[in-house]
Enzyme design. Structure first.
Site, mmCIF file in Angstrom:
data_model
loop_
_atom_site.group_PDB
_atom_site.id
_atom_site.type_symbol
_atom_site.label_atom_id
_atom_site.label_comp_id
_atom_site.label_asym_id
_atom_site.label_seq_id
_atom_site.Cartn_x
_atom_site.Cartn_y
_atom_site.Cartn_z
ATOM 1 N N PRO A 2 62.916 24.736 54.586
ATOM 2 C CG PRO A 2 63.711 25.841 52.703
ATOM 3 C CD PRO A 2 63.455 24.473 53.252
ATOM 4 C CD GLU A 3 59.719 25.135 60.165
ATOM 5 O OE1 GLU A 3 58.945 25.854 60.839
ATOM 6 O OE2 GLU A 3 60.300 24.153 60.657
ATOM 7 C CG HIS A 90 72.783 21.083 42.843
ATOM 8 N ND1 HIS A 90 72.358 19.852 42.413
ATOM 9 C CD2 HIS A 90 73.910 20.868 43.554
ATOM 10 C CE1 HIS A 90 73.193 18.915 42.855
ATOM 11 N NE2 HIS A 90 74.139 19.516 43.540
ATOM 12 N NE ARG A 108 69.369 17.912 51.229
ATOM 13 C CZ ARG A 108 69.362 18.176 52.518
ATOM 14 N NH1 ARG A 108 68.211 18.262 53.162
ATOM 15 N NH2 ARG A 108 70.484 18.365 53.168
ATOM 16 N NE ARG A 151 40.385 16.843 66.342
ATOM 17 C CZ ARG A 151 40.988 17.215 65.213
ATOM 18 N NH1 ARG A 151 40.613 18.318 64.565
ATOM 19 N NH2 ARG A 151 41.985 16.487 64.720
#
Length: 269
Positions: A2-3, A90, A108, A151
């Protein structure tokens, strides 16, 4: 994983059932996820009233009237379930209010829960080094120009650096760079201020579209109401290796530090 849009969608889904509610009971159905739960988690949350919900980077924040903030991370597969008919194996953390039952489901177990004094959140190690929020006012072309000055590292790698900008993940960086027509391999310090301004706009556009859509369907993610997000259907470049780009080129895939990068070499420079 999940972002940012998935976490934002989760927080927005939790708000209607938690905001202003008193937590009547906390059940920990195991002792840890990625790391042990705070020993006094249940004691400090039970009887507390939720005063606010927010997001920082990829973390969800639940504030209480006791001056505490529960900080959750969804890890690889975590999601909150609202009023599940039954608890599954879970469902590791359960919060109950007078009207609802919420279960943190994480098959997980790469997620985490921490409990911090709200006044000390900015100094928490996980937050202290974070860059600005990509949807906030401090994420600007000027900020990127300063962060990228001299950079030579690829711009994609620096956008994934949480010290540069908080919460951006692989999918949405690929999509943003494509929308801004910037090659992911380009040395960050060589990009002009004008192109960085387009990149800032692209990041906001991609994230806001994903939040409106409910997040991504990648792997296990689901919103609290159980509905899968559908932003994956709108991906312009991610996961489209070998497909034609609107410019006439073909989308290519490369692997950088174990992450897939999707881009069009013809129009991204």
């Amino acid at each position: 994983m999940p972002e940012l849009p998935e976490v934002e969608t989760t927080v927005r889904g939790l708000a209607p059932v938690l905001q202003g509610a008193r937590i009547e009971r906390v059940t920990l159905r195991r002792g840890d996820l990625r790391r042990p739960f705070p020993q006094d988690l249940g004691q400090r949350l039970t009887g507390a009233t939720v005063t606010g919900l927010a997001r920082r980077a990829k973390y969800g924040l639940i504030d209480t009237d006791r001056g505490d903030t529960m900080v959750f991370h969804l890890g690889m597969s975590g999601r909150w379930r609202i009023d599940p008919d039954e608890l599954g194996k879970h469902d590791h953390v359960v919060l109950e209010t007078a009207k609802h039952r919420l279960a943190l489901n994480d098959a997980r177990r790469f997620g985490s829960i921490d409990l911090m004094p709200t006044a000390e959140l900015d100094d928490w190690p996980a937050f202290k080094a974070l860059g600005p929020e990509p949807l906030g006012p401090d994420f600007t072309a000027a900020h990127l120009a300063a962060a990228f000055k001299d950079r030579i590292a690829p711009i994609k790698a620096l956008l994934l650096d949480q010290r540069v900008v908080a919460g951006l993940g692989n999918i949405y960086v690929c999509e943003s760079l494509y929308l801004a027509r910037i090659a992911p391999t380009r040395a960050a310090g060589t990009i002009t201020r004008a192109r960085l301004a387009k990149l800032v706009d692209a990041v906001r556009e991609v994230l806001e579209a994903a939040i409106r859509a409910g997040g991504s369907t990648l792997r296990d993610y689901a919103r609290p109401d159980g509905e899968l997000g559908y932003f994956a259907k709108e991906w312009r470049v991610y996961g489209r290796e070998g497909e034609p780009c609107g410019c006439g080129g073909l989308v290519e895939r490369r692997v950088d530090s174990g992450r897939s990068t999707f881009w069009c070499p013809r129009c991204q420079k």
